[in-house]
Design a protein around this motif. Structure first.
Motif, PDB file in Angstrom:
ATOM      1  N   ALA A  44       0.895  -1.155   0.000  1.00 32.70           N
ATOM      2  CA  ALA A  44       0.000   0.000   0.000  1.00 32.70           C
ATOM      3  C   ALA A  44       0.936   1.209   0.000  1.00 32.70           C
ATOM      4  CB  ALA A  44      -0.903  -0.004   1.225  1.00 32.70           C
ATOM      5  N   PRO A  45       1.155   1.805  -1.150  1.00 24.31           N
ATOM      6  CA  PRO A  45       2.173   2.846  -1.255  1.00 24.31           C
ATOM      7  C   PRO A  45       1.759   4.178  -0.645  1.00 24.31           C
ATOM      8  CG  PRO A  45       1.041   2.607  -3.332  1.00 24.31           C
ATOM      9  CD  PRO A  45       0.491   1.541  -2.424  1.00 24.31           C
ATOM     10  N   ALA A  46       2.759   4.932  -0.258  1.00 25.60           N
ATOM     11  CA  ALA A  46       2.540   6.304   0.187  1.00 25.60           C
ATOM     12  C   ALA A  46       2.491   7.204  -1.040  1.00 25.60           C
ATOM     13  CB  ALA A  46       3.682   6.738   1.105  1.00 25.60           C
ATOM     14  N   ASP A  47       1.703   8.266  -0.965  1.00 20.67           N
ATOM     15  CA  ASP A  47       1.637   9.199  -2.087  1.00 20.67           C
ATOM     16  C   ASP A  47       2.353  10.507  -1.790  1.00 20.67           C
ATOM     17  OD1 ASP A  47      -0.152  10.164  -0.241  1.00 20.67           O
ATOM     18  OD2 ASP A  47      -1.842  10.298  -1.606  1.00 20.67           O
ATOM     19  N   ARG A  48       2.906  10.608  -0.573  1.00 21.31           N
ATOM     20  CA  ARG A  48       3.635  11.825  -0.222  1.00 21.31           C
ATOM     21  C   ARG A  48       4.670  11.507   0.850  1.00 21.31           C
ATOM     22  NH1 ARG A  48       2.005  14.117   4.645  1.00 21.31           N
ATOM     23  NH2 ARG A  48       0.157  13.164   5.528  1.00 21.31           N
ATOM     24  N   THR A  49       5.595  12.409   1.022  1.00 20.87           N
ATOM     25  CA  THR A  49       6.576  12.304   2.092  1.00 20.87           C
ATOM     26  C   THR A  49       6.248  13.355   3.144  1.00 20.87           C
ATOM     27  OG1 THR A  49       8.081  13.856   1.007  1.00 20.87           O
ATOM     28  CG2 THR A  49       8.405  11.502   0.528  1.00 20.87           C
ATOM     29  N   THR A  50       6.882  13.238   4.295  1.00 21.72           N
ATOM     30  CA  THR A  50       6.740  14.253   5.336  1.00 21.72           C
ATOM     31  C   THR A  50       8.123  14.761   5.719  1.00 21.72           C
ATOM     32  OG1 THR A  50       6.815  12.626   7.132  1.00 21.72           O
ATOM     33  CG2 THR A  50       4.638  13.213   6.284  1.00 21.72           C
ATOM     34  N   HIS A  51       8.140  15.945   6.267  1.00 27.93           N
ATOM     35  CA  HIS A  51       9.385  16.534   6.764  1.00 27.93           C
ATOM     36  C   HIS A  51       9.119  17.093   8.150  1.00 27.93           C
ATOM     37  CE1 HIS A  51      13.106  18.733   7.068  1.00 27.93           C
ATOM     38  NE2 HIS A  51      12.412  19.793   7.417  1.00 27.93           N
ATOM     39  N   GLU A  52       9.917  16.654   9.109  1.00 27.56           N
ATOM     40  CA  GLU A  52       9.820  17.165  10.473  1.00 27.56           C
ATOM     41  C   GLU A  52      10.754  18.362  10.620  1.00 27.56           C
ATOM     42  OE1 GLU A  52       7.869  16.248  13.012  1.00 27.56           O
ATOM     43  OE2 GLU A  52       6.922  14.670  11.841  1.00 27.56           O
ATOM     44  N   PRO A  53      10.233  19.506  11.043  1.00 29.37           N
ATOM     45  CA  PRO A  53      11.100  20.673  11.245  1.00 29.37           C
ATOM     46  C   PRO A  53      12.266  20.331  12.187  1.00 29.37           C
ATOM     47  CG  PRO A  53       8.802  21.288  11.435  1.00 29.37           C
ATOM     48  CD  PRO A  53       8.841  19.789  11.367  1.00 29.37           C
ATOM     49  N   GLY A  54      13.437  20.743  11.802  1.00 25.58           N
ATOM     50  CA  GLY A  54      14.620  20.497  12.608  1.00 25.58           C
ATOM     51  C   GLY A  54      15.286  19.155  12.338  1.00 25.58           C
ATOM     52  N   GLU A  55      14.649  18.276  11.554  1.00 24.35           N
ATOM     53  CA  GLU A  55      15.240  16.993  11.205  1.00 24.35           C
ATOM     54  C   GLU A  55      15.661  17.026   9.738  1.00 24.35           C
ATOM     55  OE1 GLU A  55      12.911  13.562  12.154  1.00 24.35           O
ATOM     56  OE2 GLU A  55      12.577  14.191  14.205  1.00 24.35           O
ATOM     57  N   PRO A  56      16.738  16.304   9.414  1.00 26.08           N
ATOM     58  CA  PRO A  56      17.184  16.299   8.016  1.00 26.08           C
ATOM     59  C   PRO A  56      16.298  15.421   7.138  1.00 26.08           C
ATOM     60  CG  PRO A  56      18.550  14.844   9.327  1.00 26.08           C
ATOM     61  CD  PRO A  56      17.605  15.544  10.287  1.00 26.08           C
ATOM     62  N   GLY A  57      16.231  15.737   5.867  1.00 20.43           N
ATOM     63  CA  GLY A  57      15.574  14.894   4.883  1.00 20.43           C
ATOM     64  C   GLY A  57      14.074  14.766   5.025  1.00 20.43           C
ATOM     65  N   VAL A  58      13.555  13.700   4.415  1.00 18.60           N
ATOM     66  CA  VAL A  58      12.123  13.426   4.408  1.00 18.60           C
ATOM     67  C   VAL A  58      11.881  11.991   4.862  1.00 18.60           C
ATOM     68  CG1 VAL A  58      11.641  15.058   2.540  1.00 18.60           C
ATOM     69  CG2 VAL A  58      12.127  12.661   1.988  1.00 18.60           C
TER      70      VAL A  58
END
Length: 73
Positions: A44-58
């Motif tokens: 069941a694929p993801a359709d988006r990524t998330t980014h946490e403020p203060g953390e590198p990458g996604v």
């Protein structure tokens, strides 16, 4: 962007079900990893990524069913 919701029992109710979190430098890399997983197992694929403020990458979260092989395209 809002962070990911916690993993619950519903996500892993049976043997062979898995939740995979991918941490990557960019969206392209995260989606490439997801595509690689999808070549082997039902997903069941993801359709988006998330980014946490203060953390590198996604981050990206997808759900796998290791009991089923991938369906040929």
């Amino acid at each position: 962007m809002q962070g990911m919701r916690p993993i619950t029992e519903a996500h892993v109710t049976e043997l062979g079900l898995a939740v995979v979190e991918v941490a990557a430098a960019d969206e392209q890399t995260a989606f490439a990893v997801q595509e690689l997983l999808a070549t082997q197992w039902a997903i069941a694929p993801a359709d988006r990524t998330t980014h946490e403020p203060g953390e590198p990458g996604v981050r990206l979260r997808c759900h796998l069913d290791l009991r089923q092989q991938a369906t040929p395209a």
